[in-house]
Design a protein around this motif. Structure first.
Motif, PDB file in Angstrom:
ATOM      1  N   ASN A  94       0.821  -1.213   0.000  1.00 52.79           N
ATOM      2  CA  ASN A  94       0.000   0.000   0.000  1.00 52.79           C
ATOM      3  C   ASN A  94       0.857   1.265   0.000  1.00 52.79           C
ATOM      4  OD1 ASN A  94      -2.677  -1.001  -0.108  1.00 52.79           O
ATOM      5  ND2 ASN A  94      -2.526  -1.658   2.027  1.00 52.79           N
ATOM      6  N   LYS A  95       1.957   1.245   0.757  1.00 46.19           N
ATOM      7  CA  LYS A  95       2.870   2.400   0.763  1.00 46.19           C
ATOM      8  C   LYS A  95       3.493   2.609  -0.613  1.00 46.19           C
ATOM      9  CE  LYS A  95       4.082   1.904   5.657  1.00 46.19           C
ATOM     10  NZ  LYS A  95       5.155   1.499   6.609  1.00 46.19           N
ATOM     11  N   ALA A  96       3.938   1.494  -1.210  1.00 49.92           N
ATOM     12  CA  ALA A  96       4.573   1.587  -2.531  1.00 49.92           C
ATOM     13  C   ALA A  96       3.588   2.084  -3.577  1.00 49.92           C
ATOM     14  CB  ALA A  96       5.130   0.215  -2.937  1.00 49.92           C
ATOM     15  N   LEU A  97       2.356   1.581  -3.544  1.00 50.19           N
ATOM     16  CA  LEU A  97       1.349   1.998  -4.508  1.00 50.19           C
ATOM     17  C   LEU A  97       0.993   3.473  -4.330  1.00 50.19           C
ATOM     18  CD1 LEU A  97      -0.601   1.361  -6.786  1.00 50.19           C
ATOM     19  CD2 LEU A  97      -2.226   0.491  -5.085  1.00 50.19           C
ATOM     20  N   ASP A  98       0.854   3.890  -3.094  1.00 52.38           N
ATOM     21  CA  ASP A  98       0.531   5.295  -2.832  1.00 52.38           C
ATOM     22  C   ASP A  98       1.643   6.218  -3.354  1.00 52.38           C
ATOM     23  OD1 ASP A  98      -1.879   4.682  -1.673  1.00 52.38           O
ATOM     24  OD2 ASP A  98      -1.098   4.669   0.378  1.00 52.38           O
ATOM     25  N   GLU A  99       2.897   5.817  -3.165  1.00 54.55           N
ATOM     26  CA  GLU A  99       4.023   6.617  -3.659  1.00 54.55           C
ATOM     27  C   GLU A  99       4.001   6.724  -5.183  1.00 54.55           C
ATOM     28  OE1 GLU A  99       6.399   8.452  -2.132  1.00 54.55           O
ATOM     29  OE2 GLU A  99       5.190   8.095  -0.319  1.00 54.55           O
ATOM     30  N   LEU A 100       3.686   5.615  -5.842  1.00 52.97           N
ATOM     31  CA  LEU A 100       3.615   5.634  -7.304  1.00 52.97           C
ATOM     32  C   LEU A 100       2.467   6.506  -7.795  1.00 52.97           C
ATOM     33  CD1 LEU A 100       4.331   1.872  -8.116  1.00 52.97           C
ATOM     34  CD2 LEU A 100       5.832   3.816  -8.575  1.00 52.97           C
ATOM     35  N   LEU A 101       1.338   6.441  -7.116  1.00 50.37           N
ATOM     36  CA  LEU A 101       0.183   7.250  -7.519  1.00 50.37           C
ATOM     37  C   LEU A 101       0.465   8.741  -7.325  1.00 50.37           C
ATOM     38  CD1 LEU A 101      -2.751   5.065  -6.107  1.00 50.37           C
ATOM     39  CD2 LEU A 101      -2.029   5.305  -8.499  1.00 50.37           C
ATOM     40  N   LYS A 102       1.257   9.077  -6.297  1.00 50.58           N
ATOM     41  CA  LYS A 102       1.649  10.471  -6.106  1.00 50.58           C
ATOM     42  C   LYS A 102       2.486  10.972  -7.283  1.00 50.58           C
ATOM     43  CE  LYS A 102       1.673  10.505  -1.032  1.00 50.58           C
ATOM     44  NZ  LYS A 102       2.534  10.563   0.174  1.00 50.58           N
ATOM     45  N   LYS A 103       3.190  10.059  -7.919  1.00 45.14           N
ATOM     46  CA  LYS A 103       4.007  10.407  -9.087  1.00 45.14           C
ATOM     47  C   LYS A 103       3.181  10.407 -10.373  1.00 45.14           C
ATOM     48  CE  LYS A 103       8.194   8.549  -6.951  1.00 45.14           C
ATOM     49  NZ  LYS A 103       9.242   7.500  -7.004  1.00 45.14           N
ATOM     50  N   GLN A 104       1.868  10.152 -10.206  1.00 42.40           N
ATOM     51  CA  GLN A 104       0.895  10.215 -11.305  1.00 42.40           C
ATOM     52  C   GLN A 104       1.221   9.217 -12.433  1.00 42.40           C
ATOM     53  OE1 GLN A 104       0.854  14.454 -12.305  1.00 42.40           O
ATOM     54  NE2 GLN A 104      -0.836  14.775 -10.866  1.00 42.40           N
ATOM     55  N   VAL A 105       1.522   7.987 -12.020  1.00 37.74           N
ATOM     56  CA  VAL A 105       1.732   6.949 -13.031  1.00 37.74           C
ATOM     57  C   VAL A 105       0.416   6.675 -13.753  1.00 37.74           C
ATOM     58  CG1 VAL A 105       3.678   5.867 -11.836  1.00 37.74           C
ATOM     59  CG2 VAL A 105       1.342   5.119 -11.310  1.00 37.74           C
ATOM     60  N   LYS A 106       0.512   6.266 -15.001  1.00 35.47           N
ATOM     61  CA  LYS A 106      -0.674   6.052 -15.841  1.00 35.47           C
ATOM     62  C   LYS A 106      -1.148   4.608 -15.867  1.00 35.47           C
ATOM     63  CE  LYS A 106      -0.551  10.347 -17.050  1.00 35.47           C
ATOM     64  NZ  LYS A 106      -1.543  11.293 -16.490  1.00 35.47           N
ATOM     65  N   GLY A 107      -0.340   3.718 -15.327  1.00 33.09           N
ATOM     66  CA  GLY A 107      -0.712   2.308 -15.298  1.00 33.09           C
ATOM     67  C   GLY A 107       0.154   1.586 -14.280  1.00 33.09           C
ATOM     68  N   LEU A 108      -0.181   0.321 -13.986  1.00 37.42           N
ATOM     69  CA  LEU A 108       0.575  -0.443 -12.987  1.00 37.42           C
ATOM     70  C   LEU A 108       0.858  -1.850 -13.496  1.00 37.42           C
ATOM     71  CD1 LEU A 108       1.762  -0.728 -10.086  1.00 37.42           C
ATOM     72  CD2 LEU A 108      -0.499  -1.616  -9.408  1.00 37.42           C
TER      73      LEU A 108
END
Length: 397
Positions: free
Chosen positions: A225-239
């Motif tokens: 959850n921490k890793a995903l939240d950090e990536l979303l803060k960077k506005q990634v377009k996909g996972l």
């Protein structure tokens, strides 16, 4: 004189057995009918066998030519009682084995860094731990461990194999492995401290998030959850979620991961031997960017729960090869004397009602890695499965 001693011990064994039998009959929680305690035929047979076991123990201890390790005899009897009546995942563990097994869901342990499962009468490597001695030596998912330090290994030797391949740091281990379509290979290893960092993340291709989960331990859900939240803060377009060579682990932790991916509904449910159903559900909010999940033959158990939920809810695209196929749930029970038992307590089912035990999950896009790429660490641009995931995500933007 010796015969008299043996006879005396046998008589004592019978007396003890009768006392135990009376205790069971008087106090065991079995229904009364008409005020009388009834013993079933099966219980009576068990008590007779139990009495015979005590007699055999007494006779062997008294008459065997060498000194008997009584504790080893008892452990062997308990191990045999469990293994001869159950599936390959239900196992009795002595003190050393139980300690080593419980350590595997904690922070670290000393070993060669490999997860194993019984398969087809042999010990198969589900996956090596990332950057552990086994992975660095070239051991990979699908290899079979034939010998450890010169001792032949079968699926009946799972606990022994774990003991031999773990312990203090610096222990030398000699393995003979068999690789399908290749043959046998000798590998020498040295145990070292294996630290579990189960979640790794980064941004790839400029704007796509990548998270790799190597197993599900006590902190995996929160770390994800921490890793995903950090990536979303960077506005990634996909996972891209990489579950390749993930042998599973704690059900509670894989549920935390699936909860972020699939939306409201059942993530997984289990059915036990009393036909009782237990289910784990997810909240309405879900990941709102394209998702691809990478899987292979080393994707097993808890990682298949995540994969199955993503597939059933069409929350993402599975890419790779068919997963391992372990749809059974085990509980680890502490017997309060340092020993324990790992027992299969239920089958688990994906949201659509499928039990994948022995079948695995076929990904939406079947794409095996080339043979030349299976034994080496791949960069993102070299990994055709990651590249396919990037292609799929871009097509959905």
């Amino acid at each position: 004189m010796k015969k008299n001693v043996s006879l005396r011990n046998a008589i004592i064994a019978v007396v003890v057995t009768n006392i135990i039998a009376v205790a069971v009959i008087l106090y065991a929680p079995i229904p009364f009918i008409g005020g009388m305690r009834l013993v079933t035929g099966q219980e009576y047979d068990f008590l007779q066998k139990f009495g015979k076991m005590i007699m055999v123990k007494s006779i062997v201890e008294d008459r065997y030519v060498d000194k008997i390790d009584t504790q080893k005899m008892i452990d062997g009897a308990l191990r045999g009682m469990v293994s001869n009546a159950t599936d390959i995942y239900t196992q009795y563990m002595d003190e050393k084995e139980f300690k080593e097994w419980t350590t595997q869901t904690k922070g670290s342990y000393a070993g060669i860094g490999v997860y194993i499962e019984p398969k087809d009468g042999r010990i198969m490597v589900v996956s090596p731990i990332e950057d552990g001695p086994a992975q660095r030596a070239g051991i990979k998912s699908g290899d079979y461990i034939i010998k450890i330090n010169g001792e032949e290994m079968t699926s009946d030797d799972m606990n022994k194999a774990v003991t031999l391949m773990t312990g203090k740091e610096g222990k030398k281990i000699n393995l003979i492995i068999y690789r399908p379509n290749v043959g046998n290979k000798e590998i020498n290893l040295v145990t070292e401290k294996i630290v579990f960092k189960t979640v790794k993340s980064k941004v790839i291709n400029n704007n796509i998030g990548y998270i790799r989960i190597t197993q599900f331990t006590e902190t995996t859900g929160d770390d994800f959850n921490k890793a995903l939240d950090e990536l979303l803060k960077k506005q990634v377009k996909g996972l891209v979620l990489d579950l390749r060579d993930n042998p599973g682990g704690l059900l509670t932790e894989c549920v935390k991961v699936a909860d972020r991916l699939v939306g409201e509904g059942t993530i997984v449910y289990t059915i036990d031997n009393r036909n009782q159903r237990e289910e784990w559900t997810s909240r309405p909010d879900k990941l709102n960017i394209p998702l691809c999940v990478l899987v292979n033959e080393g994707t097993a158990s808890a990682s298949e729960i995540v994969s199955g939920a993503v597939r059933d809810y069409k929350a993402g695209t599975l890419i790779g090869t068919k997963t391992f196929g372990k749809g059974l749930v085990q509980d680890l029970i502490d017997l309060r004397d340092g020993t324990g038992i790992k027992v299969t307590i239920a089958r688990y089912y994906t949201p659509s009602g499928e039990c994948i035990q022995g079948k695995g999950i076929t990904p939406n896009i079947v794409l095996p890695l080339p043979e030349k790429d299976k034994d080496r660490e791949l960069k993102v641009e070299e990994d055709i499965q990651i590249q396919k995931a990037i292609e799929v995500i871009k097509s959905k933007l």
